[in-house]
Design an enzyme around this catalytic site. Structure first.
Site, PDB file in Angstrom:
ATOM      1  N   LYS A  76       0.845  -1.205   0.000  1.00 37.57           N
ATOM      2  CA  LYS A  76       0.000   0.000   0.000  1.00 37.57           C
ATOM      3  C   LYS A  76       0.878   1.251   0.000  1.00 37.57           C
ATOM      4  CE  LYS A  76      -3.850   1.877   2.776  1.00 37.57           C
ATOM      5  NZ  LYS A  76      -4.749   1.577   3.912  1.00 37.57           N
ATOM      6  N   SER A 151      -9.656   1.615   3.020  1.00 37.51           N
ATOM      7  CA  SER A 151      -8.830   2.411   2.152  1.00 37.51           C
ATOM      8  C   SER A 151      -7.801   1.595   1.368  1.00 37.51           C
ATOM      9  CB  SER A 151      -8.084   3.454   2.994  1.00 37.51           C
ATOM     10  OG  SER A 151      -7.257   2.821   3.942  1.00 37.51           O
ATOM     11  N   SER A 175      -9.727  -1.028   7.163  1.00 41.47           N
ATOM     12  CA  SER A 175      -9.195  -0.885   5.805  1.00 41.47           C
ATOM     13  C   SER A 175      -8.461  -2.084   5.224  1.00 41.47           C
ATOM     14  CB  SER A 175      -8.277   0.323   5.728  1.00 41.47           C
ATOM     15  OG  SER A 175      -9.053   1.479   5.635  1.00 41.47           O
TER      16      SER A 175
END
Ligand code: GLN
Length: 470
Positions: A76, A151, A175
């Protein structure tokens, strides 16, 4: 290329010379370019991934390869990697290159994993749909008109579309788990203090944890064995290493089903029926189901948003355009900071900074921040009490299946409310594991999660593996 469910299969094929790390990386690179419309990757480390693959192939031949040889991972965009860009999906960090690597990255490389690129996410990990990134939205590989969750939406989309074997996401309020659920995958939010946050771009420091997203519990465990454990760079990372296994590996397990969650007024009926099917299946296998109350359920989302925005307002105060990142040049320093922050942050991030600053302001501190801290403690006590008499808490990961791009953007709270089932584990620091149930609509799955006692990840993974194989 073959869609491997686990590293076990990959290493078997490597042993039998049916594939090589180089071939795997080439396969993923091809998939990434074929499926670039998903917008899962921000950067692909093509040349270095190939170079590493060749090195690891040699090590594999000479039996000196590390435990993650053959595993191709993507990370990420809020996890720092030395000499690579990290921007947390924000304009304010678009030109930022990290001078050091996060502890998790160091450990993965040490174990011979191959890092293939960085993945799109909501700006500063604030969101549930991966629509707030400066790089544009990521799309759900199951149906491109839908969001992949957030997210860590890029992390889930990449694994689901076979653009890498495993990915790292971060979970502050769901997330890792919610995008895993939206993309039909398994995702783990580890116990707070099990995985080092060193090198993670902070959102809300007392909630944030890095966690893996994968197609199998085997891969989650393989990654956790490497990334978990004490780190001198993060004083909140307290666990020596991943606990092996405990008494919950027994045959009969007690699941506490949260009544308020199962009968939640906004729950999708197909999610509810998949949960009921799972409960019946567990009972038929001899497990015990106990229905419990979580009276504070309605307070979870407000408490989470007060505390995380407060922490975010403090964490994000460092982005002033002076030392690094985006800068909006002005004649005086006050204007420079103000223009940099106004132009550098997106709407949702600014909303949260303002909300967090408000709840921390002298006049309102006790009314909001102190009160929310007290509720956080009460929620923790409730969860600890339930786990004293039951092995795991069982609840859906999300009340609803994935939504269409743009569908939940009219009011901020519309999206916040969807976090109702995931935020409790972050408020209390407990580990939570999300896994897919049956198909519900448009190829999407309902997902359940189990919350376990602190540092009980191995037993949780073993339990879900057993449920899936039964
Ligand atoms: N959806 C939640 C939020 O917007 C969770 C985010 C996260 O876990 N990083 O804050």
């Amino acid at each position: 290329m073959k869609n491997y469910v686990s590293l076990l299969e990959i290493q078997e094929d490597l042993k039998q010379k049916k594939t090589s790390c180089k071939e795997l990386v080439l396969g993923y690179l091809e998939n990434i370019s074929k499926k670039c419309d998903l917008n899962a990757f921000i950067d692909v480390y093509k040349d270095e991934a190939l170079k590493r693959a060749i090195e690891i192939d040699e090590k594999f031949q000479s039996l000196t390869a590390g435990p993650l040889a053959g595993m191709v991972i993507a990370i990420k965009d809020n996890i720092c990697y030395k000499n690579h860009k990290s921007s947390a999906g924000s304009k304010i960090l678009t030109n930022f290159t990290s001078t050091f690597s996060a502890t998790v990255i160091e450990r993965l490389i040490q174990a011979d994993a191959i890092i293939i690129g960085r993945l799109n996410c909501d700006e500063f990990a604030m969101g549930s749909s991966t629509e707030t990134s400066i790089y544009g939205p990521t799309r759900n590989p199951i149906n491109k008109n839908y969001v992949p969750g957030g997210s860590s939406g890029g992390s889930a989309a990449a694994v689901s579309a076979n653009l890498c074997q495993v990915s790292l996401g971060t979970d502050t309020g769901g997330s890792v788990r919610q995008p895993s659920a939206f993309c039909g995958l398994i995702g783990l939010k580890p116990t707070y203090g099990l995985v080092s946050r060193h090198g993670l771009i902070a959102y809300a420091s007392s909630f944030d944890q890095i966690g893996p997203i994968a197609k199998s519990t085997y891969d989650i465990l393989a990654v956790m064995e490497i990334i978990a454990g004490k780190d001198d760079f993060d004083s909140t990372c307290v666990a020596e290493k991943l606990t092996k296994s405990t008494s919950t590996d027994e045959k009969q397990v007690t699941f506490a089903v949260v009544k308020e969650a199962l009968n939640f007024p906004g729950i999708n009926t197909r999610v509810q029926s998949e949960m009921n099917r799972l409960i019946e299946k567990l009972k038929s296998k001899g497990h015990l189901i106990k229905y419990v109350n979580l009276p504070l359920l309605d307070y979870l989302v407000p408490t989470y948003y007060i505390l995380t925005t407060a922490e975010a307002s403090s964490n994000l105060s460092r982005y002033d355009g002076i030392k690094y990142g985006y800068q909006n040049k002005q004649n005086n320093i006050d204007d420079l900071i103000s223009y940099t922050r106004s132009q550098g942050f997106g709407k949702e991030v600014k909303r949260r900074i303002m909300l967090g600053t408000y709840v921390l302001s002298a006049g309102y501190y006790d009314a909001y921040y102190t009160k929310a801290q007290k509720i956080r403690r009460l929620i923790q006590e409730e969860i600890i009490k339930i786990l004293k008499y039951n092995n795991f808490i069982l609840l859906p990961t999300t009340p609803n299946p994935p939504f269409k791009l743009g569908e939940k953007n009219s009011t901020a709270t519309q999206m916040y409310n969807e976090d109702i089932f995931t935020v409790s584990a972050n408020l209390t620091g407990h580990p939570a594991l999300s896994f897919p149930l049956g198909n519900i609509s448009n190829g999407f799955f309902a997902s359940a999660q189990i919350i376990g006692d602190y540092f009980n990840e191995t037993s949780m993974l073993n339990t879900v593996a057993k449920i899936n194989s039964e």
